[in-house]
Scaffold this active site. Structure first.
Site, PDB file in Angstrom:
ATOM      1  CB  THR A 102      -0.946   0.037   1.186  1.00  0.00           C
ATOM      2  OG1 THR A 102      -2.121  -1.086   0.819  1.00  0.00           O
ATOM      3  CG2 THR A 102      -1.430   1.333   1.501  1.00  0.00           C
ATOM      4  CB  THR A 136       4.860   9.707   9.420  1.00  0.00           C
ATOM      5  OG1 THR A 136       5.740   9.812  10.662  1.00  0.00           O
ATOM      6  CG2 THR A 136       5.670   8.909   8.526  1.00  0.00           C
ATOM      7  CG  ASP A 137       7.014  12.437  13.518  1.00  0.00           C
ATOM      8  OD1 ASP A 137       6.748  11.422  13.313  1.00  0.00           O
ATOM      9  OD2 ASP A 137       7.022  12.884  14.563  1.00  0.00           O
ATOM     10  CD  GLU A 138       6.472   6.860  13.381  1.00  0.00           C
ATOM     11  OE1 GLU A 138       6.902   5.752  13.236  1.00  0.00           O
ATOM     12  OE2 GLU A 138       5.408   7.078  13.784  1.00  0.00           O
ATOM     13  CE1 TYR A 162       3.088   4.468   8.735  1.00  0.00           C
ATOM     14  CE2 TYR A 162       4.463   5.557  10.641  1.00  0.00           C
ATOM     15  CZ  TYR A 162       3.500   5.659   9.584  1.00  0.00           C
ATOM     16  OH  TYR A 162       2.855   6.658   9.619  1.00  0.00           O
ATOM     17  CB  SER A 165       6.398   1.525   3.823  1.00  0.00           C
ATOM     18  OG  SER A 165       5.857   1.924   4.940  1.00  0.00           O
ATOM     19  CE  LYS A 166       3.169   7.787   5.239  1.00  0.00           C
ATOM     20  NZ  LYS A 166       1.921   7.780   4.560  1.00  0.00           N
ATOM     21  CG  ASN A 191       3.201  10.172  17.461  1.00  0.00           C
ATOM     22  OD1 ASN A 191       4.533  10.373  17.027  1.00  0.00           O
ATOM     23  ND2 ASN A 191       2.750   9.101  17.782  1.00  0.00           N
ATOM     24  NE  ARG A 293       6.117   0.210  18.354  1.00  0.00           N
ATOM     25  CZ  ARG A 293       5.717   1.370  18.245  1.00  0.00           C
ATOM     26  NH1 ARG A 293       6.124   2.232  18.082  1.00  0.00           N
ATOM     27  NH2 ARG A 293       4.315   1.416  18.349  1.00  0.00           N
ATOM     28  CG  HIS A 296      10.243   1.870  21.073  1.00  0.00           C
ATOM     29  ND1 HIS A 296       9.803   1.956  22.340  1.00  0.00           N
ATOM     30  CD2 HIS A 296       9.580   3.083  20.497  1.00  0.00           C
ATOM     31  CE1 HIS A 296       8.566   2.746  22.354  1.00  0.00           C
ATOM     32  NE2 HIS A 296       8.668   3.401  21.396  1.00  0.00           N
TER      33      HIS A 296
HETATM   34  P1  NAD Z   1      -5.314   5.094   9.636  1.00  0.00           P
HETATM   35  O1  NAD Z   1      -4.716   3.688   9.730  1.00  0.00           O
HETATM   36  O2  NAD Z   1      -6.407   5.290  10.581  1.00  0.00           O
HETATM   37  O3  NAD Z   1      -6.179   5.024   8.395  1.00  0.00           O
HETATM   38  C1  NAD Z   1      -5.582   4.671   7.092  1.00  0.00           C
HETATM   39  C2  NAD Z   1      -6.732   4.498   6.059  1.00  0.00           C
HETATM   40  O4  NAD Z   1      -6.368   4.106   4.831  1.00  0.00           O
HETATM   41  C3  NAD Z   1      -7.893   3.495   6.435  1.00  0.00           C
HETATM   42  O5  NAD Z   1      -9.206   4.171   6.172  1.00  0.00           O
HETATM   43  C4  NAD Z   1      -7.760   2.509   5.651  1.00  0.00           C
HETATM   44  O6  NAD Z   1      -8.823   1.728   5.091  1.00  0.00           O
HETATM   45  C5  NAD Z   1      -7.067   3.210   4.426  1.00  0.00           C
HETATM   46  N1  NAD Z   1      -6.415   2.196   3.337  1.00  0.00           N
HETATM   47  C6  NAD Z   1      -5.291   1.515   3.717  1.00  0.00           C
HETATM   48  N2  NAD Z   1      -4.817   0.856   2.429  1.00  0.00           N
HETATM   49  C7  NAD Z   1      -5.320   1.145   1.693  1.00  0.00           C
HETATM   50  C8  NAD Z   1      -5.430   0.876   0.363  1.00  0.00           C
HETATM   51  N3  NAD Z   1      -4.517   0.144  -0.177  1.00  0.00           N
HETATM   52  N4  NAD Z   1      -6.265   1.495  -0.601  1.00  0.00           N
HETATM   53  C9  NAD Z   1      -7.118   2.566   0.063  1.00  0.00           C
HETATM   54  N5  NAD Z   1      -7.366   2.811   0.964  1.00  0.00           N
HETATM   55  C10 NAD Z   1      -6.249   2.170   1.916  1.00  0.00           C
HETATM   56  O7  NAD Z   1      -4.240   6.177   9.332  1.00  0.00           O
HETATM   57  P2  NAD Z   1      -4.053   7.554  10.123  1.00  0.00           P
HETATM   58  O8  NAD Z   1      -3.650   7.585  11.292  1.00  0.00           O
HETATM   59  O9  NAD Z   1      -5.455   8.281   9.640  1.00  0.00           O
HETATM   60  O10 NAD Z   1      -2.913   7.994   8.949  1.00  0.00           O
HETATM   61  C11 NAD Z   1      -3.358   8.886   7.731  1.00  0.00           C
HETATM   62  C12 NAD Z   1      -2.076   9.329   6.948  1.00  0.00           C
HETATM   63  O11 NAD Z   1      -1.328  10.067   7.718  1.00  0.00           O
HETATM   64  C13 NAD Z   1      -1.015   8.045   6.779  1.00  0.00           C
HETATM   65  O12 NAD Z   1      -0.466   8.158   5.388  1.00  0.00           O
HETATM   66  C14 NAD Z   1      -0.089   8.364   7.720  1.00  0.00           C
HETATM   67  O13 NAD Z   1       1.166   7.758   7.508  1.00  0.00           O
HETATM   68  C15 NAD Z   1       0.092   9.568   8.226  1.00  0.00           C
HETATM   69  N6  NAD Z   1       0.397  10.230   9.398  1.00  0.00           N
HETATM   70  C16 NAD Z   1      -0.296   9.684  10.474  1.00  0.00           C
HETATM   71  C17 NAD Z   1       0.024  10.207  11.820  1.00  0.00           C
HETATM   72  C18 NAD Z   1      -0.629   9.684  12.934  1.00  0.00           C
HETATM   73  O14 NAD Z   1      -0.204  10.040  14.175  1.00  0.00           O
HETATM   74  N7  NAD Z   1      -1.608   9.040  12.965  1.00  0.00           N
HETATM   75  C19 NAD Z   1       1.246  10.959  12.078  1.00  0.00           C
HETATM   76  C20 NAD Z   1       1.701  11.445  10.714  1.00  0.00           C
HETATM   77  C21 NAD Z   1       1.392  11.051   9.589  1.00  0.00           C
HETATM   78  P1  TYD Z   2       1.856   4.636  18.685  1.00  0.00           P
HETATM   79  O1  TYD Z   2       0.745   5.262  18.921  1.00  0.00           O
HETATM   80  O2  TYD Z   2       1.601   3.289  18.269  1.00  0.00           O
HETATM   81  O3  TYD Z   2       2.312   5.747  17.562  1.00  0.00           O
HETATM   82  P2  TYD Z   2       4.207   5.582  16.817  1.00  0.00           P
HETATM   83  O4  TYD Z   2       4.833   4.193  17.201  1.00  0.00           O
HETATM   84  O5  TYD Z   2       3.747   5.778  15.555  1.00  0.00           O
HETATM   85  O6  TYD Z   2       4.927   6.948  17.543  1.00  0.00           O
HETATM   86  O7  TYD Z   2       2.906   4.661  19.882  1.00  0.00           O
HETATM   87  C1  TYD Z   2       3.318   5.906  20.476  1.00  0.00           C
HETATM   88  C2  TYD Z   2       4.163   5.636  21.498  1.00  0.00           C
HETATM   89  O8  TYD Z   2       3.683   4.855  22.439  1.00  0.00           O
HETATM   90  C3  TYD Z   2       5.367   4.591  21.112  1.00  0.00           C
HETATM   91  O9  TYD Z   2       6.485   5.285  21.831  1.00  0.00           O
HETATM   92  C4  TYD Z   2       5.141   3.377  21.321  1.00  0.00           C
HETATM   93  C5  TYD Z   2       4.238   3.745  22.652  1.00  0.00           C
HETATM   94  N1  TYD Z   2       3.321   2.514  23.147  1.00  0.00           N
HETATM   95  C6  TYD Z   2       3.416   1.880  24.424  1.00  0.00           C
HETATM   96  O10 TYD Z   2       4.281   2.128  25.142  1.00  0.00           O
HETATM   97  N2  TYD Z   2       2.388   1.023  24.599  1.00  0.00           N
HETATM   98  C7  TYD Z   2       1.475   0.440  23.589  1.00  0.00           C
HETATM   99  O11 TYD Z   2       0.655  -0.334  23.738  1.00  0.00           O
HETATM  100  C8  TYD Z   2       1.502   1.272  22.202  1.00  0.00           C
HETATM  101  C9  TYD Z   2       0.540   0.860  21.409  1.00  0.00           C
HETATM  102  C10 TYD Z   2       2.442   2.295  22.065  1.00  0.00           C
END
Ligand code: NAD
Ligand code: TYD
Length: 358
Positions: A102, A136-138, A162, A165-166, A191, A293, A296
């Site tokens: 994806t 993402t910042d990651e 993850y 891939s981003k 985040n 993790r 991590h």
């Molecule tokens: P999410 O996991 O909540 O939602 C992802 C959505 O993408 C879902 O609705 C899923 O059904 C859809 N999807 C997955 N594979 C697909 C495919 N092959 N075709 C069409 N749709 C597909 O994600 P999110 O947290 O809303 O993140 C959205 C974007 O923002 C992502 O690109 C993520 O990398 C980026 N992002 C997220 C965060 C965060 O903290 N959540 C921070 C920075 C950037």
């Molecule tokens: P997460 O929400 O998975 O976001 P990301 O890994 O993309 O930053 O996790 C946020 C932080 O919380 C990360 O340092 C991992 C930690 N974490 C826990 O300690 N316990 C948990 O059960 C989860 C899901 C995350």
């Protein structure tokens, strides 16, 4: 581009996508929303838009070139805002395949179809078309406690499948701008938290576990730091970049709100002690340190001065955003029950059972 423009959104039934779609429609805009409705995509989030001529939800895959091409030709969007992705780091460690499919191949397909569509446009549509890639910042890797926050020029150093891939997708977007002139923009955000976040991520997982009286699993020593941003601020930042961003550029978005995981979980416990006191005792009794993790990242922090020059800055204080997020989950019990289906419970077992019993 005006607020009323029709845009193609991918992943608009996920957490950030849902918030973005609801805000865009509320501002008078029109959206075609392509979403595969994976475990993380929930059409129920958009039920308030049922029957609205401003929103069309299309169930499909961003890696399906024929479908994406059809959507461009039929709806002639003025921009694409690309959220769709596999997003959970722990899942990327357990099963990386779909992340490559994806996040990398899907983004490649969108870029190619967008390029074909954009090449067919005449002025003025050609000059105003935008491909905005949400990242993402990651991708930047991990910071030490005293390092300055990430800037846009930072070399990529992704550490999880993850993040890798981003980062690959970000590179593709960059190359499609430099090679083909596709009018791209990339945002790299820290985040997010807020309404509609799937409860596999830290904040909703901890809220729901605490309510259920089950362990609050802190990975490692709980000292990992993230820079938290309320989701509506992220959506506003994306609109700002779409309207004013310079083509081919990337913009870091952050909340200027660094917190350790342990601080956050303790804050959630205190809010719940006040809003939903547990007769058994304070919620922080449930805090449980579990094995870390793998790989991590210790700390993320964003230098968001570049986007500030476009006029954006975070508006929600972390303390206020966290409280309103806890309240949202308390007020949406039926939504919570429906997303915590059998597949969700399988994931929780797979990710936590061994960790917690060790
Ligand atoms: P999410 O996991 O909540 O939602 C992802 C959505 O993408 C879902 O609705 C899923 O059904 C859809 N999807 C997955 N594979 C697909 C495919 N092959 N075709 C069409 N749709 C597909 O994600 P999110 O947290 O809303 O993140 C959205 C974007 O923002 C992502 O690109 C993520 O990398 C980026 N992002 C997220 C965060 C965060 O903290 N959540 C921070 C920075 C950037
Ligand atoms: P997460 O929400 O998975 O976001 P990301 O890994 O993309 O930053 O996790 C946020 C932080 O919380 C990360 O340092 C991992 C930690 N974490 C826990 O300690 N316990 C948990 O059960 C989860 C899901 C995350």
């Amino acid at each position: 581009m005006t607020a009323r423009s029709c845009i193609l959104v991918t992943g608009g039934a996920g957490f950030i996508g849902t918030n973005f779609v609801l805000q865009w429609v509320e501002r008078g805009g029109t959206i075609v929303n392509l979403d595969l409705e994976t475990y993380a995509g929930n059409p129920e989030n958009l039920v308030s838009l049922t029957g609205s001529p401003q929103h069309t939800l299309v169930h499909g895959d961003i890696a399906d070139a024929a479908l994406v091409s059809l959507l461009f030709r039929e709806h002639r969007p003025q921009a694409i805002v690309h959220f769709a992705a596999e997003t959970h780091v722990d899942r990327s460690i357990a099963e990386p395949d779909t992340f490559i499919r994806t996040n990398v191949c899907g983004t490649f397909t969108l870029l190619e179809q967008a390029r074909q569509y954009w090449s067919s446009l005449r002025e003025p549509e050609r000059s105003t078309f935008r491909f905005l890639h949400v990242s993402t910042d990651e991708v930047y890797g991990s910071l030490s406690p005293d390092d300055p926050p990430f800037v846009e020029e930072q070399a990529f150093a992704p550490n999880s499948p993850y993040a890798a891939s981003k980062a690959a997708a970000d590179h593709l977007v960059r190359a499609w701008f430099h090679t083909y002139g596709l009018p791209t923009l990339t945002t790299n955000c820290s985040n997010n938290y807020g309404p509609f976040q799937f409860p596999e991520k830290l904040i909703p997982l901890m809220i729901l576990n605490a309510l259920a009286g089950t362990p609050l699993p802190i990975y490692g020593d709980g000292g990992n730091v993230r820079d938290w941003l309320f989701v509506s601020d992220h959506c506003a930042a994306i609109r700002t970049v779409l309207a004013k961003g310079q083509l081919g550029e990337t913009y870091n978005i952050g909340g200027n709100s660094e917190r350790t995981n342990l601080e956050i979980v303790r804050m959630i416990c205190l809010i719940l002690d006040e809003l939903r006191p547990d007769p058994v005792g304070a919620h922080d009794r449930l805090i449980t340190f579990v094995p870390d993790r793998p790989g991590h990242d210790r700390r993320y922090a964003m230098d968001a001065r570049k986007i500030a020059r476009l006029g954006w800055q975070p508006s929600v204080r972390f303390e206020d955003g966290l409280r309103s997020t806890v309240e949202w989950y308390l007020n949406h019990a039926p939504w919570v029950d429906r997303v915590r289906t059998g597949a969700y419970r399988d994931w929780i077992r797979q990710n936590y059972d061994e960790r917690i019993s060790r």
